[in-house]
Scaffold this motif. Structure first.
Motif, short mmCIF file in Angstrom:
data_model
loop_
_atom_site.label_atom_id
_atom_site.label_comp_id
_atom_site.label_asym_id
_atom_site.label_seq_id
_atom_site.Cartn_x
_atom_site.Cartn_y
_atom_site.Cartn_z
N LEU A 1 24.48 -5.12 18.96
CA LEU A 1 24.53 -5.71 17.62
C LEU A 1 25.21 -7.08 17.64
N ASN A 2 26.29 -7.19 18.41
CA ASN A 2 27.00 -8.47 18.49
C ASN A 2 26.13 -9.54 19.15
N GLU A 3 25.41 -9.16 20.21
CA GLU A 3 24.50 -10.11 20.87
C GLU A 3 23.38 -10.53 19.93
N LEU A 4 22.86 -9.57 19.16
CA LEU A 4 21.79 -9.88 18.22
C LEU A 4 22.26 -10.89 17.18
N GLU A 5 23.42 -10.67 16.61
CA GLU A 5 23.94 -11.57 15.59
C GLU A 5 24.24 -12.96 16.17
N GLN A 6 24.74 -12.98 17.39
CA GLN A 6 25.03 -14.27 18.03
C GLN A 6 23.76 -15.08 18.25
N GLU A 7 22.70 -14.42 18.70
CA GLU A 7 21.45 -15.12 18.99
C GLU A 7 20.72 -15.54 17.71
N LEU A 8 20.79 -14.70 16.67
CA LEU A 8 20.11 -15.03 15.42
C LEU A 8 20.89 -16.03 14.59
N GLY A 9 22.20 -16.03 14.74
CA GLY A 9 23.02 -16.97 13.99
C GLY A 9 23.39 -16.49 12.60
N TYR A 10 23.21 -15.21 12.33
CA TYR A 10 23.63 -14.66 11.04
C TYR A 10 23.99 -13.19 11.19
N THR A 11 24.66 -12.66 10.18
CA THR A 11 25.13 -11.27 10.22
C THR A 11 23.98 -10.31 9.95
N VAL A 12 23.87 -9.29 10.78
CA VAL A 12 22.80 -8.30 10.66
C VAL A 12 23.32 -7.00 10.04
N VAL A 13 24.55 -6.62 10.38
CA VAL A 13 25.14 -5.40 9.82
C VAL A 13 26.45 -5.74 9.12
N GLU A 14 26.72 -4.99 8.07
CA GLU A 14 27.93 -5.19 7.29
C GLU A 14 28.77 -3.92 7.35
N ARG B 1 27.87 5.13 14.68
CA ARG B 1 28.16 6.28 15.54
C ARG B 1 27.08 7.35 15.40
N ASN B 2 26.69 7.66 14.17
CA ASN B 2 25.66 8.67 13.97
C ASN B 2 24.30 8.20 14.46
N ALA B 3 24.03 6.91 14.30
CA ALA B 3 22.78 6.36 14.81
C ALA B 3 22.69 6.55 16.32
N CYS B 4 23.80 6.32 17.01
CA CYS B 4 23.82 6.45 18.47
C CYS B 4 23.49 7.86 18.93
N LYS B 5 23.93 8.85 18.16
CA LYS B 5 23.70 10.24 18.54
C LYS B 5 22.21 10.57 18.59
N HIS B 6 21.42 9.86 17.81
CA HIS B 6 19.99 10.17 17.71
C HIS B 6 19.14 9.44 18.74
N ILE B 7 19.73 8.49 19.48
CA ILE B 7 18.92 7.73 20.45
C ILE B 7 19.58 7.66 21.82
N ALA B 8 20.52 8.56 22.09
CA ALA B 8 21.16 8.64 23.41
C ALA B 8 21.74 7.30 23.82
N LEU B 9 22.52 6.71 22.94
CA LEU B 9 23.12 5.39 23.17
C LEU B 9 24.62 5.49 22.96
N SER B 10 25.40 4.88 23.86
CA SER B 10 26.85 4.93 23.69
C SER B 10 27.27 4.02 22.54
N TYR B 11 28.38 4.37 21.91
CA TYR B 11 28.88 3.63 20.76
C TYR B 11 29.22 2.19 21.15
N SER B 12 29.87 2.02 22.30
CA SER B 12 30.25 0.67 22.73
C SER B 12 29.01 -0.17 23.07
N LYS B 13 28.02 0.45 23.70
CA LYS B 13 26.78 -0.27 24.02
C LYS B 13 26.07 -0.71 22.74
N ALA B 14 26.08 0.14 21.73
CA ALA B 14 25.43 -0.20 20.47
C ALA B 14 26.07 -1.44 19.84
#
Length: 317
Positions: free
Chosen positions: A261-274, A244-257
């Motif tokens: 992240l979910n698309e990134l993890e799906q394409e890479l095949g491993y967990t990126v954020v914990e 949430r705080n990261a989104c505030k700094h780059i004009a990005l909605s929380y849901s979009k973020a």
């Protein structure tokens, strides 16, 4: 004290340099705030960002206030970090500067600080300042001090402690470090955006000097799933431990973020954020070991590609 414009110490050229642009308020003579004034076909704040980026300044922090959403939209694809000065209506420029300095503390070796009203200085001026290896440095044109100001990161804590009423000038006098000057053949360090007639005279020259390749880098399979926006999101999650705080700094909605992240993890095949739940201050989000390694590799790849593009651009053009 005025110092030479050249430095022979290659180690000093390797210092990391962050940038702060204070872009919180109005111009004195137009119906637009300074950041959104058009200089040529682009806004004042975008012109400074392009100048900073051309010499490798990163991260670039924009302290915003009035018309914050418009500024965020204007720079949405330029990889900058936004910090909101919630008291911009009553703040002095130094108050806004301290917001940027606090954020960049311990994130780089030195900082280039600039108000958005001074925008016609050249990339070469910034490069010379960055290479001098001085703790506190201002450019000078025909004996007149201009912007931007270079500040060594080791001075930031002392500057942040200053609570006097004479702004950055008072803070500089208070920290007990001698400011030095570098003679620059660049009238743009003095030029204020309110001087429209002089702006038009300098504009053609400045446009030629900021000519550069703009490379957009992404990673794709069947569709793009990682680019500079995703990179900045991961960097800010690592820094703030909060999506949430990261989104505030780059004009990005929380849901979009989270979609990114979910698309990134799906394409890479491993967990990126914990995600870690609970605690008095709520849950936190961290990059996993694999996520950190992926980000590191992407940043190296991005750096290599942009260096090659810049070298080829110089060679061919």
């Amino acid at each position: 004290m005025t110092i030479p414009t050249q430095s022979d110490n290659s180690e000093k050229r390797q210092k990391t340099t962050g940038g702060i642009i204070v872009a919180t308020g109005w111009s004195s003579g137009e119906n637009e705030p300074h950041p959104l004034l058009k200089m040529g076909s682009i806004t004042a704040v975008k012109r400074i960002v392009l100048t900073f980026q051309q010499v490798g300044i990163s991260p670039i922090v924009i302290v915003i206030g009035y018309e914050a959403e418009k500024i965020e939209h204007d720079l949405a694809d330029y990889g900058v970090i936004f910090l909101l000065d919630e008291k911009y209506e009553t703040s002095q420029m130094f108050d806004s500067a301290k917001i940027g300095l606090s954020y960049l503390l311990n994130k780089c070796d030195q900082i280039i600080f600039n108000p958005v009203s001074i925008l016609m200085f050249t990339p070469e001026t910034i490069k010379k300042m960055m290479e001098c290896g001085k703790n506190l440095l201002s450019p000078s044109y025909h004996g007149k001090t201009g912007h931007p100001l270079l500040i060594s990161s080791e001075l930031i804590p002392k500057i942040l402690k200053y609570n006097g009423n004479t702004g950055m000038r008072g803070a500089i006098k208070n920290i007990g470090v001698e400011r030095q000057w570098i003679d620059i053949d660049d009238e743009g360090i003095l030029h204020d955006a309110d001087d429209i007639d002089r702006s038009n005279e300098l504009l053609k020259k400045h446009n030629q000097l900021i000519l550069h390749p703009f490379v957009r880098i992404s990673i794709e399979k069947e569709f793009m799933f990682f680019n500079s926006k995703t990179k900045l999101l991961l960097i800010l999650i690592e820094d703030t431990q909060s999506v949430r705080n990261a989104c505030k700094h780059i004009a990005l909605s929380y849901s979009k973020a989270w979609n990114m992240l979910n698309e990134l993890e799906q394409e890479l095949g491993y967990t990126v954020v914990e995600r870690k739940q609970g605690g008095r201050n709520g849950g936190k989000t961290y990059l996993t070991k694999e996520g950190t390694e992926f980000l590191k590799k992407y940043q190296q790849f991005e750096q290599n590609v942009r260096k090659y593009a810049k070298d080829e651009f110089i060679r061919l053009f």
